[in-house]
Design a protein around this motif. Structure first.
Motif, PDB file in Angstrom:
ATOM      1  N   ALA A  40       1.170  -2.719   4.190  1.00 31.36           N
ATOM      2  CA  ALA A  40       1.984  -3.762   3.552  1.00 31.36           C
ATOM      3  C   ALA A  40       1.702  -3.927   2.059  1.00 31.36           C
ATOM      4  O   ALA A  40       1.948  -4.980   1.492  1.00 31.36           O
ATOM      5  CB  ALA A  40       1.818  -5.105   4.267  1.00 31.36           C
ATOM      6  N   ILE A  41       1.181  -2.867   1.400  1.00 33.74           N
ATOM      7  CA  ILE A  41       0.853  -2.990  -0.019  1.00 33.74           C
ATOM      8  C   ILE A  41       1.193  -1.707  -0.776  1.00 33.74           C
ATOM      9  O   ILE A  41       1.067  -0.593  -0.250  1.00 33.74           O
ATOM     10  CB  ILE A  41      -0.632  -3.365  -0.234  1.00 33.74           C
ATOM     11  N   TRP A  42       1.657  -1.906  -1.992  1.00 35.16           N
ATOM     12  CA  TRP A  42       1.913  -0.844  -2.962  1.00 35.16           C
ATOM     13  C   TRP A  42       1.087  -1.195  -4.193  1.00 35.16           C
ATOM     14  O   TRP A  42       1.038  -2.353  -4.596  1.00 35.16           O
ATOM     15  CB  TRP A  42       3.402  -0.835  -3.280  1.00 35.16           C
ATOM     16  N   ILE A  43       0.416  -0.186  -4.797  1.00 31.18           N
ATOM     17  CA  ILE A  43      -0.447  -0.428  -5.958  1.00 31.18           C
ATOM     18  C   ILE A  43      -0.120   0.575  -7.055  1.00 31.18           C
ATOM     19  O   ILE A  43      -0.013   1.777  -6.806  1.00 31.18           O
ATOM     20  CB  ILE A  43      -1.942  -0.289  -5.570  1.00 31.18           C
ATOM     21  N   GLY A  44       0.013   0.065  -8.264  1.00 37.57           N
ATOM     22  CA  GLY A  44       0.209   0.897  -9.441  1.00 37.57           C
ATOM     23  C   GLY A  44      -0.737   0.427 -10.538  1.00 37.57           C
ATOM     24  O   GLY A  44      -1.338  -0.634 -10.437  1.00 37.57           O
ATOM     25  N   ALA A  45      -0.872   1.219 -11.574  1.00 38.01           N
ATOM     26  CA  ALA A  45      -1.715   0.827 -12.716  1.00 38.01           C
ATOM     27  C   ALA A  45      -1.082   1.373 -13.981  1.00 38.01           C
ATOM     28  O   ALA A  45      -0.615   2.516 -14.012  1.00 38.01           O
ATOM     29  CB  ALA A  45      -3.138   1.349 -12.551  1.00 38.01           C
ATOM     30  N   ILE A  46      -1.072   0.540 -15.017  1.00 36.26           N
ATOM     31  CA  ILE A  46      -0.497   0.923 -16.307  1.00 36.26           C
ATOM     32  C   ILE A  46      -1.376   0.370 -17.426  1.00 36.26           C
ATOM     33  O   ILE A  46      -2.156  -0.561 -17.207  1.00 36.26           O
ATOM     34  CB  ILE A  46       0.947   0.407 -16.468  1.00 36.26           C
ATOM     35  N   PHE A  70       0.064  -5.066  -7.858  1.00 32.29           N
ATOM     36  CA  PHE A  70       0.048  -5.110  -6.399  1.00 32.29           C
ATOM     37  C   PHE A  70       1.371  -5.710  -5.925  1.00 32.29           C
ATOM     38  O   PHE A  70       1.771  -6.762  -6.409  1.00 32.29           O
ATOM     39  CB  PHE A  70      -1.080  -6.007  -5.878  1.00 32.29           C
ATOM     40  N   ARG A  71       2.016  -5.074  -4.993  1.00 31.94           N
ATOM     41  CA  ARG A  71       3.205  -5.646  -4.359  1.00 31.94           C
ATOM     42  C   ARG A  71       2.929  -5.702  -2.863  1.00 31.94           C
ATOM     43  O   ARG A  71       2.684  -4.679  -2.230  1.00 31.94           O
ATOM     44  CB  ARG A  71       4.443  -4.829  -4.631  1.00 31.94           C
ATOM     45  N   LEU A  72       2.955  -6.926  -2.334  1.00 30.11           N
ATOM     46  CA  LEU A  72       2.702  -7.152  -0.914  1.00 30.11           C
ATOM     47  C   LEU A  72       4.001  -7.454  -0.198  1.00 30.11           C
ATOM     48  O   LEU A  72       4.824  -8.235  -0.695  1.00 30.11           O
ATOM     49  CB  LEU A  72       1.743  -8.336  -0.727  1.00 30.11           C
ATOM     50  N   ASP A  73       4.175  -6.877   0.981  1.00 27.63           N
ATOM     51  CA  ASP A  73       5.341  -7.146   1.812  1.00 27.63           C
ATOM     52  C   ASP A  73       5.008  -8.320   2.722  1.00 27.63           C
ATOM     53  O   ASP A  73       4.334  -8.160   3.740  1.00 27.63           O
ATOM     54  CB  ASP A  73       5.697  -5.907   2.628  1.00 27.63           C
TER      55      ASP A  73
END
Length: 151
Positions: A40-46, A70-73
């Protein structure tokens, strides 16, 4: 529904190094060259833009180098697991680096570590429900009100 969080972090690591560390230590899967996924999570870094850096410097008195997204569903049956992954990722990065602040929707403070002091926001609802914080947080911390400089 997706819930968006961001960790503004003062670090010597580049965004891809942050993601590599999280993948290795937390067992997260690479979705593509710049994103990780878990329950239930997507993670990116910039990298942080000049205007983003200035905003954090004015509000929190430290200069961030990387923003971990972090994007949580929230509709997923695995939402609690995703929330736990976000907390573990945040704490892992704060253990390795200097200062940081975890924000919900870019303005509400969830937690911050500034000058070595970790503070959890006592006013941020039930974000710790289902998390055994005593098992997750391995360094000194306190829980108190953290009003946002932007609200």
């Amino acid at each position: 529904m997706g819930l968006d969080y961001s960790l503004k972090l003062s670090t010597d690591m580049q965004p891809v190094q942050v993601l590599r560390l999280l993948a290795e230590r937390l067992g997260l899967k690479w979705w593509d060259d710049s994103h990780l996924g878990g329950p239930a999570i997507w993670i990116g870094a910039i990298g942080v833009s000049d205007s983003g850096r200035l905003s954090i410097e004015e509000g929190f008195h430290f200069s961030p180098d990387v923003s971990v997204l972090f994007r949580l569903d929230s509709n997923s049956d695995e939402y609690e697991d995703g929330n736990r992954v976000m907390l573990r990722a945040t704490l892992l990065l704060l253990e390795h680096d200097r200062d940081g602040v975890l924000l919900f929707n870019g303005e509400r403070i969830i937690l911050q570590r500034i000058a070595g002091q970790l503070v959890l926001n006592a006013d941020y609802g039930n974000w710790t429900d289902g998390l055994r914080l005593e098992d997750e947080i391995r360094f000194p911390h306190e829980k108190r009100s953290l009003p946002s400089p932007w609200l």
